[in-house]
Design an enzyme around this catalytic site. Structure first.
Site, short mmCIF file in Angstrom:
data_model
loop_
_atom_site.label_atom_id
_atom_site.label_comp_id
_atom_site.label_asym_id
_atom_site.label_seq_id
_atom_site.Cartn_x
_atom_site.Cartn_y
_atom_site.Cartn_z
N ARG A 20 38.82 -47.01 3.46
CA ARG A 20 39.87 -47.63 2.64
C ARG A 20 40.88 -46.63 2.10
NH1 ARG A 20 35.65 -50.68 2.91
NH2 ARG A 20 34.59 -48.70 2.66
N THR A 21 40.38 -45.52 1.53
CA THR A 21 41.31 -44.59 0.90
C THR A 21 42.21 -43.97 1.96
OG1 THR A 21 39.62 -44.15 -0.75
CG2 THR A 21 41.47 -42.62 -0.68
N LYS A 40 36.76 -20.95 13.67
CA LYS A 40 36.96 -19.55 14.09
C LYS A 40 36.79 -18.61 12.90
CE LYS A 40 40.54 -20.76 17.48
NZ LYS A 40 41.98 -20.56 17.72
N ARG A 98 40.81 -35.30 0.63
CA ARG A 98 39.46 -35.71 0.22
C ARG A 98 38.48 -34.69 0.76
NH1 ARG A 98 36.26 -41.35 0.75
NH2 ARG A 98 37.72 -41.76 -0.93
N HIS A 121 38.12 -39.52 -8.73
CA HIS A 121 38.81 -40.32 -7.70
C HIS A 121 39.98 -41.01 -8.40
CE1 HIS A 121 39.62 -42.32 -4.08
NE2 HIS A 121 38.43 -42.81 -3.78
C1 MLT Z 1 34.44 -43.39 -2.98
O1 MLT Z 1 35.08 -42.73 -2.18
O2 MLT Z 1 33.99 -42.88 -4.01
C2 MLT Z 1 34.26 -44.85 -2.64
O3 MLT Z 1 35.40 -45.52 -2.63
C3 MLT Z 1 33.15 -45.49 -3.40
C4 MLT Z 1 31.90 -45.18 -2.66
O4 MLT Z 1 31.89 -44.36 -1.75
O5 MLT Z 1 30.89 -45.80 -3.01
#
Ligand code: MLT
Length: 378
Positions: free
Chosen positions: A104-105, A133, A154, A187
């Site tokens: 989703r993100t 490398k 991320r 987050h």
């Molecule tokens: C996260 O990235 O923290 C998610 O959206 C929630 C999860 O992984 O449970």
């Protein structure tokens, strides 16, 4: 707490308080600061530079981002509106550096870029970069920054996106960095979209002020809950209830943050009594990818922390059920059809809010509001 600006409750070292310039502080000095103290270093004079910590958001900024998300959502419905949005940042490029799994993100950030006309490149597996490398992660990220105007990151390392914002601030390409999930700690963009979902859900019920928010599940390692708890602190008289098995209860740092700010909260290991009194129930899954050894969470019985179909009868008629997803057994799919289950809408809100965050970083909020206003009056 209820202050509208970042970091009002902080008492940082005097010599650092006035500078608040990321390029003017040493990394070890920055690291010594609390999140509240660090947040002003990530904002520019408009308060909109990097998006790294929930602590960067006061209520005024949350309201504005929510309004901007709504404006983008409405403008995007028409062809001329979609074209206007697509031209806004068509000269910009984004790098999506996602070395931790994400559906989703990642997709909502990429879609947000597409809405605003930004071309994006991605790194999802460091096995395909020069890190194999022996290149350091920092050199890799700095290399990627040569080819883009914004970095969306991320990683499983807490604070890595902050470190990269600091590294880039000391380079000749100090581009904005957005934290799309860092380890178990933060987050922020998810928390902002969660606030937007709450704002929209309680639009006709006086907003978020005074609401009772019940968090359920693995609260110790759930970064979404940690960031959202910080954002909820900016609202009046919000009561937070953290419901989890003792082993997965919310961290002491978050409890201390709430206590210090005088925010009411309660810890509980019993879900049932809180269902009928909640304005919002925020379910989460067990985050067993963080287990020190495989299967460590397995013996913990989380079945009492699942939302069951029968709970719909107990839930208040105007309450909402949220989940950042992915879900496991926390909510059966039969519940999805209930109008109080807002998690699919919450997911889509992510795209609008991430578009709003990016547009506002690049200083386009006013032109979007103007476009929306012109359309309304024409
Ligand atoms: C996260 O990235 O923290 C998610 O959206 C929630 C999860 O992984 O449970």
């Amino acid at each position: 707490m209820n202050d509208n600006s970042v970091g009002l409750s902080i008492e940082p070292r005097a010599e650092l308080v006035n500078r608040c310039n990321l390029a003017g502080i040493e990394w070890h000095e920055l690291q010594d600061l609390s999140n509240e103290q660090r947040a002003p270093y990530f904002n520019n004079e408009r308060g909109e530079d990097h998006v790294l910590l929930a602590q960067q958001f006061g209520r005024e900024r949350l309201d504005r981002i929510g309004q901007l998300g709504t404006a983008i959502r409405q403008i995007a419905k028409s062809r001329d509106g979609a074209i206007f949005l697509k031209e806004l940042l068509s000269t910009k490029r984004a790098m999506l550096y996602f070395t931790q799994p994400s559906s989703r993100t990642f997709l909502s950030f990429r879609s947000a870029c597409q809405i605003l006309g930004i071309e994006s490149s991605e790194v999802r597996d460091t096995a395909t970069s020069s890190e194999v490398k022996g290149e350091s992660q920092e050199d890799s990220v700095r290399t990627f920054s040569s080819y883009c105007d914004v970095m969306i990151m991320r990683t499983h390392v807490p604070g890595f996106s902050e470190r990269m914002a600091w590294v880039l601030a000391h380079s000749d390409r100090p581009i904005p960095v957005l934290n799309a999930g860092s380890g178990k700690d933060q987050h922020p963009s998810q928390a902002v979209l969660d606030i937007y979902t709450l704002q929209r859900s309680f639009e006709k019920q006086g907003g978020i002020d005074g609401k009772r928010i019940v968090f359920v599940g693995d609260l110790l390692r759930g970064r979404t809950v940690r960031s959202l708890a910080r954002l909820l602190m900016t609202y009046d008289d919000v009561k937070m209830v953290f419901v989890a098995p003792d082993e997965l209860q919310i961290g002491e740092d978050i409890q201390a943050m709430l206590s210090d700010a005088g925010v009411a909260f309660e810890l509980s290991a019993d879900f049932e009594p809180h269902i009928s009194t909640a304005d919002a129930i925020y379910m989460t899954r067990v985050q067993d990818e963080w287990d020190a050894s495989e299967g460590r969470s397995t013996p913990i019985d989380v079945s009492k922390f699942h939302f069951e179909i029968r709970h719909l009868d107990v839930m208040r008629p105007d309450a909402v059920l949220m989940h950042p997803f992915p879900r496991r057994e926390e909510i059966p799919i039969e519940v999805d059809h209930d109008r109080r289950a807002v998690y699919w809408r919450q997911m889509r809100n992510g795209m609008w809010i991430r578009a709003a965050l990016i547009a506002s970083i690049f200083g386009h909020a006013d032109s979007i509001f103007d476009f929306a206003e012109d359309r309304e009056s024409s």
